[in-house]
Design an enzyme around this catalytic site. Structure first.
Site, short mmCIF file in Angstrom:
data_model
loop_
_atom_site.label_atom_id
_atom_site.label_comp_id
_atom_site.label_asym_id
_atom_site.label_seq_id
_atom_site.Cartn_x
_atom_site.Cartn_y
_atom_site.Cartn_z
N HIS A 85 47.07 12.10 131.90
CA HIS A 85 47.79 13.21 132.54
C HIS A 85 47.07 14.50 132.15
CE1 HIS A 85 51.69 11.06 133.53
NE2 HIS A 85 51.00 10.17 132.86
N HIS A 121 57.65 14.35 130.61
CA HIS A 121 58.57 13.22 130.83
C HIS A 121 59.76 13.30 129.88
CE1 HIS A 121 54.77 11.75 132.55
NE2 HIS A 121 55.53 11.04 133.35
N ASN A 136 51.94 -1.66 139.36
CA ASN A 136 52.24 -2.99 138.79
C ASN A 136 53.54 -3.48 139.40
OD1 ASN A 136 53.26 -0.67 136.85
ND2 ASN A 136 54.65 -2.40 136.54
N ARG A 179 53.13 17.53 134.02
CA ARG A 179 54.49 16.97 134.00
C ARG A 179 54.92 16.64 132.58
NH1 ARG A 179 54.88 12.31 138.07
NH2 ARG A 179 56.37 13.51 139.30
N GLU A 201 60.85 -1.79 131.43
CA GLU A 201 62.13 -2.49 131.48
C GLU A 201 61.99 -3.92 130.94
OE1 GLU A 201 60.61 -0.98 134.15
OE2 GLU A 201 61.76 0.82 133.68
I1 8IG Z 1 52.85 3.22 136.34
O1 8IG Z 1 57.02 -0.91 135.56
C1 8IG Z 1 54.63 2.53 135.87
N1 8IG Z 1 55.57 3.36 135.47
N2 8IG Z 1 59.94 2.33 134.22
N3 8IG Z 1 58.46 0.69 134.89
C2 8IG Z 1 58.74 1.99 134.65
N4 8IG Z 1 57.84 2.95 134.79
C3 8IG Z 1 56.63 2.58 135.22
C4 8IG Z 1 56.27 1.28 135.50
C5 8IG Z 1 57.25 0.27 135.32
N5 8IG Z 1 55.00 1.26 135.90
#
Ligand code: 8IG
Length: 272
Positions: free
Chosen positions: A71, A94, A235, A92, A193
């Site tokens: 970033h 987070h 992903n 950004r 997650e």
């Molecule tokens: I790039 O699989 C990315 N950001 N929460 N889950 C969450 N944030 C993400 C993911 C993901 N891949």
């Protein structure tokens, strides 16, 4: 100390100061469109127009250096072929960085204070539709905020119907008619997650999981901006893909998709 961390300061006053500093340092009095470029999207800044100025975000009130590899903490002013000016926020913050939600939405509030009426929010996200493949762009149609917080302070009852502008969604689809669409579920992170959480999101109607855009969109709506949201699916979400997630894999997928999705975004911006 960051002025946003002093709760006696009004975050909109800090955003106004930031907008003033941006106007002074760029020589551009008003920016019309703002973009937050997440993982995989940053090349778009080179394609949308001519860069007038690149600022180090840490020189602007309320911003700090980015904590995440990949970033970039810059703020760019870009002259668009249309004669409009775009502000590209590469800085950004987070929620998972732990600096509080004021810092998370400071870029959006600064963009609004700088005059922007359009907010384009992009991100990297995990996908839940198993037929999706890594590297595809997904247009956000709505979100589910699972962060248990809000950028709004006090009794501000802001309507979130059509949060992601139907007009801008249609415009994006006119550029790429087969653009995938989905509902973005925002978690705090920074862990990805569990597979069970991903199944929960699927059950409640989510299609993407991420850690950024929902809270920013709420602040942009509060500021009266028109919002376009785009995810790069880097992903499949945990348990949907057959192997564990890794940040390296996410970055690699972002790099590979970057030229294609950046060109797409530039085409969309040209039509706004
Ligand atoms: I790039 O699989 C990315 N950001 N929460 N889950 C969450 N944030 C993400 C993911 C993901 N891949």
């Amino acid at each position: 100390m960051n002025p946003l961390d002093d709760l006696n300061n009004n975050p909109f006053d800090v955003a106004a100061l930031a907008a003033k500093a941006i106007a002074e340092k760029t020589g551009v009095a008003k920016h019309d469109i703002a973009l937050t470029l997440g993982s995989g999207w940053s090349k778009a800044a080179d394609l949308i127009g001519e860069t007038i100025a690149t600022l180090d975000a840490s020189e602007i009130p309320g911003f700090a250096k980015s904590a995440v590899e990949g970033h970039v903490s810059t703020i760019r002013s870009i002259a668009l072929p249309s004669g409009k000016h775009a502000l590209v926020l590469g800085a950004r913050t987070h929620l998972y960085e732990g600096h509080g939600v004021r810092r998370v939405v400071h870029g959006v509030r600064t963009a609004a204070a700088a005059g922007a009426s359009t907010m384009i929010l992009t991100n990297g996200a995990g996908g839940i539709k198993s037929h999706w493949s890594n590297g595809i762009p997904v247009l956000l149609t709505d979100h589910i905020n699972l962060t248990a917080t809000s950028p709004l302070e006090g009794a501000k009852f802001v309507d979130l119907t059509d949060l992601y502008s139907p007009r801008l969604r249609e415009l994006a689809k006119s550029v790429k008619p087969d653009l995938e669409e989905g509902i973005y579920a925002q978690f705090r992170g920074p862990h990805y997650e569990t597979p069970a959480e991903v199944q929960m999101v699927k059950a409640i109607g989510g299609h993407l999981v991420g850690m950024s855009t929902g809270l920013e969109a709420i602040a942009a709506r509060e500021a009266g901006m028109e919002i376009l949201g785009l995810s790069l699916m880097t992903n499949l979400a945990a348990g949907i893909q057959d192997h564990p997630l890794s940040h390296e894999e996410v970055l690699a997928a972002g790099k590979a998709a970057e030229p294609v999705i950046s060109a797409l975004l530039a085409e969309i911006v040209a039509k706004i």
